[in-house]
Design a protein around this motif. Structure first.
Motif, short mmCIF file in Angstrom:
data_model
loop_
_atom_site.label_atom_id
_atom_site.label_comp_id
_atom_site.label_asym_id
_atom_site.label_seq_id
_atom_site.Cartn_x
_atom_site.Cartn_y
_atom_site.Cartn_z
N PRO A 123 8.44 -6.35 -9.74
CA PRO A 123 8.69 -6.54 -11.17
C PRO A 123 9.38 -5.39 -11.89
O PRO A 123 9.78 -5.55 -13.04
N GLY A 124 9.54 -4.25 -11.24
CA GLY A 124 10.17 -3.11 -11.91
C GLY A 124 10.92 -2.24 -10.91
O GLY A 124 10.91 -2.48 -9.70
N ASP A 125 11.58 -1.20 -11.43
CA ASP A 125 12.31 -0.27 -10.58
C ASP A 125 11.35 0.54 -9.73
O ASP A 125 10.22 0.83 -10.14
N ILE A 126 11.81 0.93 -8.53
CA ILE A 126 10.96 1.65 -7.59
C ILE A 126 11.63 2.94 -7.15
O ILE A 126 12.83 3.13 -7.31
N ASP A 127 10.83 3.82 -6.58
CA ASP A 127 11.33 5.04 -5.95
C ASP A 127 11.32 4.79 -4.45
O ASP A 127 10.27 4.87 -3.80
N ALA A 128 12.48 4.46 -3.88
CA ALA A 128 12.58 4.08 -2.47
C ALA A 128 12.20 5.20 -1.52
O ALA A 128 11.92 4.94 -0.35
N ASP A 129 12.16 6.44 -2.00
CA ASP A 129 11.77 7.56 -1.14
C ASP A 129 10.26 7.71 -1.03
O ASP A 129 9.77 8.51 -0.23
N LYS A 130 9.53 6.97 -1.83
CA LYS A 130 8.06 7.08 -1.84
C LYS A 130 7.43 5.72 -1.54
O LYS A 130 6.81 5.10 -2.39
N VAL A 131 7.61 5.29 -0.29
CA VAL A 131 7.04 4.02 0.18
C VAL A 131 6.20 4.33 1.41
O VAL A 131 6.66 5.02 2.32
N GLU A 132 4.98 3.83 1.42
CA GLU A 132 4.09 4.04 2.56
C GLU A 132 3.59 2.69 3.03
O GLU A 132 3.29 1.82 2.21
N ALA A 133 3.47 2.52 4.34
CA ALA A 133 2.96 1.28 4.91
C ALA A 133 1.90 1.61 5.94
O ALA A 133 2.04 2.57 6.71
N LYS A 134 0.83 0.82 5.94
CA LYS A 134 -0.19 0.98 6.97
C LYS A 134 -0.72 -0.39 7.36
O LYS A 134 -0.72 -1.33 6.56
N MET A 135 -1.16 -0.48 8.62
CA MET A 135 -1.67 -1.74 9.15
C MET A 135 -3.09 -1.50 9.64
O MET A 135 -3.34 -0.54 10.36
N LEU A 136 -4.02 -2.34 9.20
CA LEU A 136 -5.41 -2.21 9.62
C LEU A 136 -6.00 -3.61 9.77
O LEU A 136 -6.03 -4.38 8.80
N ASN A 137 -6.44 -3.92 10.98
CA ASN A 137 -7.08 -5.21 11.26
C ASN A 137 -6.26 -6.41 10.81
O ASN A 137 -6.77 -7.35 10.20
N GLY A 138 -4.96 -6.37 11.07
CA GLY A 138 -4.10 -7.50 10.73
C GLY A 138 -3.68 -7.58 9.27
O GLY A 138 -3.05 -8.55 8.86
N MET A 139 -4.02 -6.57 8.49
CA MET A 139 -3.64 -6.54 7.08
C MET A 139 -2.66 -5.39 6.87
O MET A 139 -2.99 -4.23 7.08
N LEU A 140 -1.44 -5.75 6.47
CA LEU A 140 -0.41 -4.76 6.16
C LEU A 140 -0.51 -4.43 4.68
O LEU A 140 -0.55 -5.33 3.84
N THR A 141 -0.55 -3.14 4.36
CA THR A 141 -0.53 -2.69 2.97
C THR A 141 0.66 -1.77 2.78
O THR A 141 0.81 -0.78 3.50
N VAL A 142 1.53 -2.15 1.85
CA VAL A 142 2.71 -1.33 1.53
C VAL A 142 2.53 -0.84 0.10
O VAL A 142 2.36 -1.65 -0.82
N ALA A 143 2.51 0.48 -0.07
CA ALA A 143 2.40 1.10 -1.40
C ALA A 143 3.77 1.62 -1.78
O ALA A 143 4.37 2.42 -1.05
N ILE A 144 4.27 1.16 -2.92
CA ILE A 144 5.63 1.49 -3.36
C ILE A 144 5.54 2.18 -4.71
O ILE A 144 5.07 1.59 -5.69
N ALA A 145 5.99 3.43 -4.76
CA ALA A 145 5.94 4.19 -6.01
C ALA A 145 6.90 3.60 -7.03
O ALA A 145 8.03 3.22 -6.69
#
Length: 153
Positions: free
Chosen positions: A118-140
């Motif tokens: 929904p808004g502009d992002i900082d593409a240099d600050k993206v983190e992804a992790k996978m745990l028990n089949g659940m992907l979580t992507v945190a985007i600044a």
């Protein structure tokens, strides 16, 4: 009853207005697969996979995707402009040639989801992790899109 659900009247049995169409589509897909051995209209049988949730707080957007049985190294995750793309492939072991299905909802194949943020992002600050089949992507969020307190003079 449908009108009550559609227009927000209270109902204990509320469901999405298109839930019945989705059920009918799945039934038609199963029927044509049983008769023809394949979906009659493959473009109609496309499922939304993976299921995702998109949330945010003051600093980040969070995309959580259900990816059971998929390894993290088999995913391609990219951000561009306001879009996050998750691409991969789900494989399911063959059950054998002589197996007769009574219900088949799990499908294998390549997938790609493009999630518009929904808004502009900082593409240099993206983190992804996978745990028990659940992907979580945190985007600044980009600094310009973060809320700011305005002082009243």
């Amino acid at each position: 009853m449908f009108a009550r659900r559609l227009f927000g009247y209270p109902s204990m049995n509320w469901e999405h207005p298109f839930a019945e169409l989705d059920r009918m589509s799945r039934q038609m897909d199963r029927l044509s697969t049983a008769v023809l051995g394949r979906p009659a209209m493959p473009w109609m049988s496309a499922k939304v996979f993976p299921a995702i949730n998109l949330t945010e707080d003051t600093d980040k957007y969070y995309v959580r995707a259900e990816l059971p049985g998929i390894k993290a190294d088999g995913l391609d995750i990219q951000v561009q402009n306001r879009n996050l793309t998750i691409t991969g492939e789900r494989t399911i072991e063959s059950e054998g040639e002589s197996v007769r299905y009574h219900r088949r909802e799990r499908e294998a194949g390549k997938f790609s989801r493009i999630i518009s943020l929904p808004g502009d992002i900082d593409a240099d600050k993206v983190e992804a992790k996978m745990l028990n089949g659940m992907l979580t992507v945190a985007i600044a969020k980009a600094e310009a899109s973060k809320p700011r307190q305005i002082a009243v003079n």
